[in-house]
Design a protein around this motif. Sequence first.
Motif, PDB file in Angstrom:
ATOM      1  N   SER A  44       0.987  -1.321  -0.064  1.00  0.00           N
ATOM      2  CA  SER A  44       0.192  -0.048   0.063  1.00  0.00           C
ATOM      3  C   SER A  44       0.904   1.182   0.125  1.00  0.00           C
ATOM      4  O   SER A  44       2.035   1.177   0.506  1.00  0.00           O
ATOM      5  N   VAL A  45       0.524   2.295  -0.722  1.00  0.00           N
ATOM      6  CA  VAL A  45       1.164   3.499  -0.775  1.00  0.00           C
ATOM      7  C   VAL A  45       0.315   4.808  -0.756  1.00  0.00           C
ATOM      8  O   VAL A  45      -0.702   4.589  -1.207  1.00  0.00           O
ATOM      9  N   SER A  46       0.682   5.933  -0.184  1.00  0.00           N
ATOM     10  CA  SER A  46      -0.018   7.204  -0.184  1.00  0.00           C
ATOM     11  C   SER A  46       0.945   8.282  -0.151  1.00  0.00           C
ATOM     12  O   SER A  46       2.036   8.132   0.379  1.00  0.00           O
ATOM     13  N   ILE A  47       0.524   9.416  -0.695  1.00  0.00           N
ATOM     14  CA  ILE A  47       1.488  10.512  -0.721  1.00  0.00           C
ATOM     15  C   ILE A  47       0.756  11.731  -0.420  1.00  0.00           C
ATOM     16  O   ILE A  47      -0.543  11.949  -0.872  1.00  0.00           O
ATOM     17  N   TYR A  48       1.157  12.653   0.276  1.00  0.00           N
ATOM     18  CA  TYR A  48       0.536  14.062   0.690  1.00  0.00           C
ATOM     19  C   TYR A  48       1.629  14.907   1.035  1.00  0.00           C
ATOM     20  O   TYR A  48       2.298  14.832   2.000  1.00  0.00           O
ATOM     21  N   GLY A  49       1.905  16.052   0.119  1.00  0.00           N
ATOM     22  CA  GLY A  49       2.811  17.066   0.639  1.00  0.00           C
ATOM     23  C   GLY A  49       4.080  16.430   0.591  1.00  0.00           C
ATOM     24  O   GLY A  49       4.624  15.769  -0.348  1.00  0.00           O
ATOM     25  N   ASP A  50       4.752  16.588   1.686  1.00  0.00           N
ATOM     26  CA  ASP A  50       6.281  15.986   1.821  1.00  0.00           C
ATOM     27  C   ASP A  50       6.257  14.821   2.484  1.00  0.00           C
ATOM     28  O   ASP A  50       7.416  14.474   3.012  1.00  0.00           O
ATOM     29  N   TYR A  51       5.115  14.267   2.650  1.00  0.00           N
ATOM     30  CA  TYR A  51       5.203  12.634   3.382  1.00  0.00           C
ATOM     31  C   TYR A  51       4.747  11.778   2.375  1.00  0.00           C
ATOM     32  O   TYR A  51       3.858  11.821   1.636  1.00  0.00           O
ATOM     33  N   VAL A  52       5.198  10.565   2.566  1.00  0.00           N
ATOM     34  CA  VAL A  52       4.819   9.412   1.843  1.00  0.00           C
ATOM     35  C   VAL A  52       4.748   8.259   3.079  1.00  0.00           C
ATOM     36  O   VAL A  52       5.544   8.439   3.794  1.00  0.00           O
ATOM     37  N   ILE A  53       3.877   7.476   2.770  1.00  0.00           N
ATOM     38  CA  ILE A  53       3.559   6.076   3.774  1.00  0.00           C
ATOM     39  C   ILE A  53       3.675   4.930   2.757  1.00  0.00           C
ATOM     40  O   ILE A  53       3.124   4.818   1.880  1.00  0.00           O
ATOM     41  N   VAL A  54       4.282   3.919   3.256  1.00  0.00           N
ATOM     42  CA  VAL A  54       4.365   2.770   2.391  1.00  0.00           C
ATOM     43  C   VAL A  54       4.230   1.702   3.340  1.00  0.00           C
ATOM     44  O   VAL A  54       4.643   1.448   4.562  1.00  0.00           O
ATOM     45  N   GLY A  55       2.921   0.514   3.205  1.00  0.00           N
ATOM     46  CA  GLY A  55       2.690  -0.561   3.974  1.00  0.00           C
ATOM     47  C   GLY A  55       3.714  -1.600   3.448  1.00  0.00           C
ATOM     48  O   GLY A  55       3.919  -1.833   2.187  1.00  0.00           O
ATOM     49  N   ALA A  56       3.996  -2.575   4.584  1.00  0.00           N
ATOM     50  CA  ALA A  56       4.664  -3.839   4.388  1.00  0.00           C
ATOM     51  C   ALA A  56       3.886  -4.845   5.171  1.00  0.00           C
ATOM     52  O   ALA A  56       4.326  -4.925   6.489  1.00  0.00           O
ATOM     53  N   GLN A  57       2.827  -5.275   4.901  1.00  0.00           N
ATOM     54  CA  GLN A  57       2.102  -6.150   5.680  1.00  0.00           C
ATOM     55  C   GLN A  57       2.574  -7.177   6.206  1.00  0.00           C
ATOM     56  O   GLN A  57       2.002  -8.038   7.258  1.00  0.00           O
ATOM     57  N   ASP A  58       3.664  -7.909   5.617  1.00  0.00           N
ATOM     58  CA  ASP A  58       4.253  -8.971   6.131  1.00  0.00           C
ATOM     59  C   ASP A  58       5.598  -9.146   6.832  1.00  0.00           C
ATOM     60  O   ASP A  58       6.329  -9.867   7.119  1.00  0.00           O
ATOM     61  N   GLU A  59       6.088  -7.726   7.223  1.00  0.00           N
ATOM     62  CA  GLU A  59       7.267  -7.243   7.915  1.00  0.00           C
ATOM     63  C   GLU A  59       7.233  -7.847   9.281  1.00  0.00           C
ATOM     64  O   GLU A  59       6.109  -7.970   9.972  1.00  0.00           O
ATOM     65  N   ASP A  60       8.374  -8.189   9.933  1.00  0.00           N
ATOM     66  CA  ASP A  60       8.397  -8.879  11.237  1.00  0.00           C
ATOM     67  C   ASP A  60       8.951  -7.705  12.296  1.00  0.00           C
ATOM     68  O   ASP A  60      10.134  -8.112  12.239  1.00  0.00           O
ATOM     69  N   PRO A  61       8.016  -7.122  12.993  1.00  0.00           N
ATOM     70  CA  PRO A  61       8.666  -6.403  13.767  1.00  0.00           C
ATOM     71  C   PRO A  61       8.939  -7.163  15.219  1.00  0.00           C
ATOM     72  O   PRO A  61       8.704  -8.437  15.265  1.00  0.00           O
ATOM     73  N   PRO A  62       9.856  -6.883  16.039  1.00  0.00           N
ATOM     74  CA  PRO A  62      10.660  -7.833  16.799  1.00  0.00           C
ATOM     75  C   PRO A  62       9.353  -8.499  17.641  1.00  0.00           C
ATOM     76  O   PRO A  62       8.611  -8.151  18.293  1.00  0.00           O
ATOM     77  N   GLY A  63       9.709  -9.774  17.733  1.00  0.00           N
ATOM     78  CA  GLY A  63       8.648 -10.766  18.391  1.00  0.00           C
ATOM     79  C   GLY A  63       7.239 -10.928  17.676  1.00  0.00           C
ATOM     80  O   GLY A  63       6.422 -11.774  18.227  1.00  0.00           O
ATOM     81  N   PHE A  64       7.110 -10.404  16.676  1.00  0.00           N
ATOM     82  CA  PHE A  64       5.656 -10.683  15.955  1.00  0.00           C
ATOM     83  C   PHE A  64       5.930 -10.688  14.401  1.00  0.00           C
ATOM     84  O   PHE A  64       5.785 -10.018  13.694  1.00  0.00           O
ATOM     85  N   ASN A  65       6.042 -12.181  14.385  1.00  0.00           N
ATOM     86  CA  ASN A  65       6.056 -12.583  12.715  1.00  0.00           C
ATOM     87  C   ASN A  65       5.080 -12.239  11.962  1.00  0.00           C
ATOM     88  O   ASN A  65       3.691 -12.430  12.331  1.00  0.00           O
ATOM     89  N   ASN A  66       5.122 -11.493  11.070  1.00  0.00           N
ATOM     90  CA  ASN A  66       4.036 -11.050   9.900  1.00  0.00           C
ATOM     91  C   ASN A  66       3.086 -10.027  10.566  1.00  0.00           C
ATOM     92  O   ASN A  66       1.795 -10.045  10.011  1.00  0.00           O
ATOM     93  N   ALA A  67       3.455  -9.478  11.609  1.00  0.00           N
ATOM     94  CA  ALA A  67       2.559  -8.345  12.089  1.00  0.00           C
ATOM     95  C   ALA A  67       2.385  -7.206  11.294  1.00  0.00           C
ATOM     96  O   ALA A  67       1.176  -6.631  11.172  1.00  0.00           O
ATOM     97  N   GLY A  68       3.519  -7.036  10.406  1.00  0.00           N
ATOM     98  CA  GLY A  68       3.331  -6.080   9.302  1.00  0.00           C
ATOM     99  C   GLY A  68       3.838  -4.432  10.047  1.00  0.00           C
ATOM    100  O   GLY A  68       3.763  -4.232  11.287  1.00  0.00           O
ATOM    101  N   SER A  69       4.251  -3.603   9.123  1.00  0.00           N
ATOM    102  CA  SER A  69       4.825  -2.269   9.522  1.00  0.00           C
ATOM    103  C   SER A  69       4.605  -1.402   8.484  1.00  0.00           C
ATOM    104  O   SER A  69       4.147  -1.674   7.319  1.00  0.00           O
ATOM    105  N   ALA A  70       4.544  -0.024   8.721  1.00  0.00           N
ATOM    106  CA  ALA A  70       4.404   0.949   7.977  1.00  0.00           C
ATOM    107  C   ALA A  70       5.336   1.874   7.835  1.00  0.00           C
ATOM    108  O   ALA A  70       6.145   2.142   8.866  1.00  0.00           O
ATOM    109  N   TYR A  71       5.897   2.545   6.709  1.00  0.00           N
ATOM    110  CA  TYR A  71       7.162   3.254   6.806  1.00  0.00           C
ATOM    111  C   TYR A  71       6.926   4.655   6.168  1.00  0.00           C
ATOM    112  O   TYR A  71       6.023   4.726   5.245  1.00  0.00           O
TER     113      TYR A  71
END
Length: 256
Positions: A44-71
Amino acid sequence: NYAIVGAYGGQGAAYIFTRNGTTWTQQQRIRSTDTAAGDGFGQSVSIYGDYVIVGAQDEDPPGFNNAGSAYIFKLSGTTWSEHQKINTTDAAVSDAFGSSASISGDYMIVGANAKSGGGAAYIFKRSGTTWSEQAKLVASDPVSNDNFGYSSYISGNYAIVGAYYKSGGGAAYIFTRVTDTTWTQQKIVGLDTVSGDLFGYWVSISGENAIVGAISKSGGGASYIFKRNVTTGVWTQQFKLVGGDTTGTDGFGSAV
């Protein structure tokens, strides 16, 4: 003058394009500093002004396999740099946080359609240059596997979240911001929605108009326009859109 396109396969990436007159050129390919194969970065992606968000739904934050993250990436001069990685305060294994994402002004919404209980979406707000979680949105009638949050979009004081596996043919929920932490909701379905339509597969909202795709509607799919009554605040269907040549499994409404 900017556009962003996600490419979530393999290691994943997102591409930012800039407009000069009538010509669009690629400005930059972006990846997170910890992107790994299979993360789904660019889902997933979105853009507004000087900011962008990108989703990574299968990323593994510490301790949570496939919990997902956004950047979140921020523009400085002509360069987009990773600014912040966000996760939810209640992250759990296989949430799929980042399955959808949208940004509008100082607010963003990120879906987690596999969150236990039927899915969820999260509101983040910017203070200065830092984004922090403000609210967790869930359906008023949640049921496991609804896929609430597979699609989501935010515009001003309104957000819309799709739940295409909701019993009865799918549903979408429109939220209105009362305070940063409080959002009211209205559930919407098409006037002719029936089981199997997958109403809510994709959603978008702009001002007091919303559109919802139903990719499995008989005849090749359909999309529905809803409008908010400024007096009552109620959203009602205005139009049903179909393609002039759609048939069978065309999936009309898979992106709106």
